[in-house]
Design a protein around this motif. Structure first.
Motif, PDB file in Angstrom:
ATOM      1  N   PHE A  47      24.061 -50.807  -7.362  1.00  0.00           N
ATOM      2  CA  PHE A  47      23.968 -50.987  -5.900  1.00  0.00           C
ATOM      3  C   PHE A  47      24.024 -49.633  -5.383  1.00  0.00           C
ATOM      4  O   PHE A  47      24.183 -48.820  -6.049  1.00  0.00           O
ATOM      5  CB  PHE A  47      24.680 -52.055  -5.353  1.00  0.00           C
ATOM      6  CG  PHE A  47      24.917 -53.458  -6.111  1.00  0.00           C
ATOM      7  CD1 PHE A  47      23.916 -54.302  -6.056  1.00  0.00           C
ATOM      8  CD2 PHE A  47      25.748 -53.614  -7.012  1.00  0.00           C
ATOM      9  CE1 PHE A  47      23.469 -55.623  -6.471  1.00  0.00           C
ATOM     10  CE2 PHE A  47      25.915 -54.852  -7.884  1.00  0.00           C
ATOM     11  CZ  PHE A  47      24.847 -55.735  -7.713  1.00  0.00           C
ATOM     12  N   HIS A  48      23.992 -49.850  -3.886  1.00  0.00           N
ATOM     13  CA  HIS A  48      23.740 -48.322  -3.243  1.00  0.00           C
ATOM     14  C   HIS A  48      25.336 -47.849  -3.361  1.00  0.00           C
ATOM     15  O   HIS A  48      26.157 -48.653  -3.442  1.00  0.00           O
ATOM     16  CB  HIS A  48      23.613 -48.716  -1.708  1.00  0.00           C
ATOM     17  CG  HIS A  48      23.487 -47.405  -1.042  1.00  0.00           C
ATOM     18  ND1 HIS A  48      24.261 -46.609  -0.721  1.00  0.00           N
ATOM     19  CD2 HIS A  48      22.148 -46.834  -0.730  1.00  0.00           C
ATOM     20  CE1 HIS A  48      23.747 -45.753   0.100  1.00  0.00           C
ATOM     21  NE2 HIS A  48      22.260 -45.654   0.044  1.00  0.00           N
ATOM     22  N   LYS A  49      25.456 -46.622  -3.236  1.00  0.00           N
ATOM     23  CA  LYS A  49      27.010 -45.901  -3.318  1.00  0.00           C
ATOM     24  C   LYS A  49      27.954 -46.437  -2.185  1.00  0.00           C
ATOM     25  O   LYS A  49      29.207 -46.329  -2.405  1.00  0.00           O
ATOM     26  CB  LYS A  49      26.797 -44.438  -3.402  1.00  0.00           C
ATOM     27  CG  LYS A  49      27.991 -43.765  -3.668  1.00  0.00           C
ATOM     28  CD  LYS A  49      28.309 -43.876  -5.272  1.00  0.00           C
ATOM     29  CE  LYS A  49      29.649 -42.800  -5.691  1.00  0.00           C
ATOM     30  NZ  LYS A  49      28.867 -41.519  -5.717  1.00  0.00           N
ATOM     31  N   HIS A  51      28.341 -49.146  -1.158  1.00  0.00           N
ATOM     32  CA  HIS A  51      28.968 -50.577  -1.497  1.00  0.00           C
ATOM     33  C   HIS A  51      30.393 -50.217  -2.465  1.00  0.00           C
ATOM     34  O   HIS A  51      31.015 -51.033  -2.147  1.00  0.00           O
ATOM     35  CB  HIS A  51      27.933 -51.561  -2.322  1.00  0.00           C
ATOM     36  CG  HIS A  51      26.855 -51.883  -1.261  1.00  0.00           C
ATOM     37  ND1 HIS A  51      26.992 -52.695  -0.162  1.00  0.00           N
ATOM     38  CD2 HIS A  51      25.548 -51.527  -1.460  1.00  0.00           C
ATOM     39  CE1 HIS A  51      26.008 -53.279   0.157  1.00  0.00           C
ATOM     40  NE2 HIS A  51      24.903 -52.486  -0.180  1.00  0.00           N
ATOM     41  N   LEU A  74      25.964 -38.952  -3.211  1.00  0.00           N
ATOM     42  CA  LEU A  74      25.395 -40.472  -3.058  1.00  0.00           C
ATOM     43  C   LEU A  74      25.180 -40.600  -4.550  1.00  0.00           C
ATOM     44  O   LEU A  74      24.127 -41.743  -4.468  1.00  0.00           O
ATOM     45  CB  LEU A  74      24.427 -40.627  -2.060  1.00  0.00           C
ATOM     46  CG  LEU A  74      25.109 -40.357  -0.639  1.00  0.00           C
ATOM     47  CD1 LEU A  74      23.825 -40.807   0.542  1.00  0.00           C
ATOM     48  CD2 LEU A  74      26.190 -41.456  -0.479  1.00  0.00           C
ATOM     49  N   ASN A  76      24.213 -42.507  -7.912  1.00  0.00           N
ATOM     50  CA  ASN A  76      24.923 -43.930  -8.346  1.00  0.00           C
ATOM     51  C   ASN A  76      25.397 -43.420  -9.737  1.00  0.00           C
ATOM     52  O   ASN A  76      25.770 -44.692 -10.328  1.00  0.00           O
ATOM     53  CB  ASN A  76      23.607 -44.758  -8.652  1.00  0.00           C
ATOM     54  CG  ASN A  76      23.346 -45.388  -7.303  1.00  0.00           C
ATOM     55  OD1 ASN A  76      23.340 -44.843  -6.205  1.00  0.00           O
ATOM     56  ND2 ASN A  76      23.018 -46.528  -7.055  1.00  0.00           N
TER      57      ASN A  76
END
Length: 535
Positions: A47-49, A51, A74, A76
């Motif tokens: 998921f997006h960093k 989160h 950012l 992942n």
């Protein structure tokens, strides 16, 4: 097929160690290393960093609390350390030393950021998700092929490392395994994404440096019997080598001094092949720690000073210290422009642990005074992102400065560290026979340590995995993985017996094999480019 038994407390996991699905959040890419504690894998967060970062906004005061620097990076890609041993109850994992350390020490930009800790819901093993930087300091030095760091870059690297150590000591812990392989590093521009994204207080830092691997960290109040097999041998302090029953933060200061000398010279200072040779290497450089029985006007105090406990500790191990004059500091640090750093290194490499300066005292010495204080103004107060943005915009703020440090040495010398009176421990240049000149380099060819003709000079950047990771199957663990790196958490050394040198194995001693992949990195950011090699 073996069936994993379900812990009895599965319905009430520990507060800071939730029960979660590994596969639903992370995609394995490659194994970075294996050790006695567990394995470390390079994985992609699905998921997006943001989160991952926002999970622990309420964990201020721990290494789980996300710093603003972490929000710049950012990528992942993260590293996950998995504990091999499965404990009977979920709550048993609360007592793991590394877990205690992570929950006791506040996040700091010079320490590897911890993203989360959890227990997986299939095998019920402990997992620690953390920041994954490109390479470690050992790899960076080796890939530069004896092209040493410029003076500003050298000071920047050591200042950041010292800030990390000082921060750990501030919380009454000590690291116990400081070495180049545990010092992770990445170019500042790549960490922040662009030159424009680099904050003002980082403009003088060509590299971001972070201390990693908290598995051996210990609290100063821990009175349980200490093991003699902590710290990698080349950076192991005399009190550990001589089996002193207790030790504390001064062993980190010793390791810092040894690492600083190695970075300055691009050669290890004490590369012993076993513990007996390690003691001998230290003797050859620092001289004997024993006070001479007869007074001699021509006698010069050795580089490492004296240590009253050394003779008894050596006797308990069955050997006697020979007479050894050691070297001068000028023979250890060859660059005449590094006089202030030489004073730092000499103060750290004293035989007597009670005479070594604290991390705070080292930071106040002339070499570090300005650089560390600049970092401290931003780091020690954990400046919120809005305050940081306000500073960039010229909006005044008053975050305050905290400097509540304590020292634990009551029997130290009255001489002030770094002052002119401390120079009593500095041996004068004395005439020595020609076969003793630069004896530190006479035993072996140190150039092979970092000068590998097979090295590509490429940095081991992870960014190539971001685009390709969906196509990559999990690593099978063989030596032909797409990414094979000597990472900070690799290969803890085997236990050694001082009477059996052959059993003392050191994975890092095999320098003929390059730690830099033969295949160029995905990003093609070459260390051989003029821009990087001149840093």
């Amino acid at each position: 097929m073996y069936k994993t038994s379900i812990p009895l407390d599965i319905d009430s996991p520990p507060k800071n160690l939730p029960l979660e699905s590994y596969k639903s959040k992370y995609q394995p890419i490659s194994t970075l290393g294996n050790g006695s504690f567990g394995t470390v894998d390079l994985v992609k967060f699905k998921f997006h960093k943001f989160h991952l970062l926002k999970y622990h906004d309420d964990k201020k005061g721990t290494l789980l609390y996300p710093l603003e620097d972490s929000k710049y990076n950012l990528s992942n890609l993260v590293a996950i350390k998995t504990m091999k041993k499965r404990l009977p109850l979920l709550h048993d994992y609360k007592n793991v030393k590394e877990v205690k350390f992570i929950l006791s020490v506040q996040s700091h930009p010079c320490l590897v950021q911890i993203y989360e800790m959890f227990i997986d819901d299939v095998r019920y093993q402990l997992h620690i998700s953390m920041e994954a930087l490109n390479q470690n300091l050992y790899q960076l030095i080796r890939s530069r092929r004896n092209i040493q760091f410029s003076s500003p870059t050298l000071k920047s690297i050591l200042s950041q490392l010292l800030c990390g150590i000082k921060h750990i000591h501030k919380f009454n812990y000590f690291h116990r395994d400081i070495k180049p392989e545990n010092i992770l590093i990445i170019s500042t521009q790549q960490f922040y994404g662009s030159k424009e994204g680099i904050p003002p207080y980082r403009k003088n830092d060509n590299f971001i440096v972070k201390l990693a691997d908290y598995g051996l960290a210990r609290h100063v109040t821990n009175l349980k019997p200490y093991t003699a097999y902590v710290s990698t041998r080349w950076y192991r302090s005399p009190e550990i080598l001589l089996r002193q029953k207790s030790y504390s933060q001064p062993l980190d200061i010793w390791a810092f001094g040894a690492v600083a000398a190695e970075i300055a010279n691009f050669t290890p200072l004490f590369p012993g092949s076993n513990e007996l040779e390690q003691i001998w290497k230290i003797l050859r450089v620092l001289g004997s720690p024993l006070v001479p029985e007869t007074s001699n006007n021509k006698y010069v105090i050795p580089l490492g000073g004296y240590w009253k406990d050394a003779q008894m500790l050596a006797h308990n191990l069955g050997f006697v210290f020979p007479e050894e004059t050691g070297l001068t500091i000028d023979e250890v640090i060859h660059n005449p422009n590094l006089g202030q750093l030489a004073e730092v290194i000499q103060s750290c490499l004293l035989w007597d642990p009670n005479l070594r300066p604290t991390a705070v005292e080292v930071s106040r010495m002339a070499y570090f005074k300005e650089s560390v204080s600049l970092l401290d103004r931003y780091f020690d107060n954990d400046i919120p992102i809005q305050v940081t943005l306000n500073k960039f915009s010229g909006i005044p703020s008053n975050p305050g400065v905290s400097s509540n440090y304590t020292t634990a040495f009551n029997d130290m010398t009255t001489d002030t560290v770094g002052s002119s009176t401390k120079k009593i421990l500095t041996p004068t240049q004395t005439k020595r026979s020609s076969n003793r000149k630069n004896v530190i380099h006479s035993d072996c060819d140190f150039t092979k340590f970092y000068d590998d003709p097979n090295a590509t000079g490429e940095e081991n950047y992870f960014s190539g995995y971001v685009a390709e990771s969906d196509k990559i199957q999990p690593s099978s663990g063989n030596t032909n993985d797409i990414y094979n790196i000597c990472h900070a958490w690799m290969n803890k050394e085997n236990k050694v017996n001082i009477s059996s040198p052959a059993s003392d194995k050191e994975p890092r001693i095999e320098y003929k094999t390059s730690v830099v992949p033969n295949k160029p990195s995905f990003t093609r950011f070459s260390l051989e480019s003029e821009e990087v090699m001149n840093l």
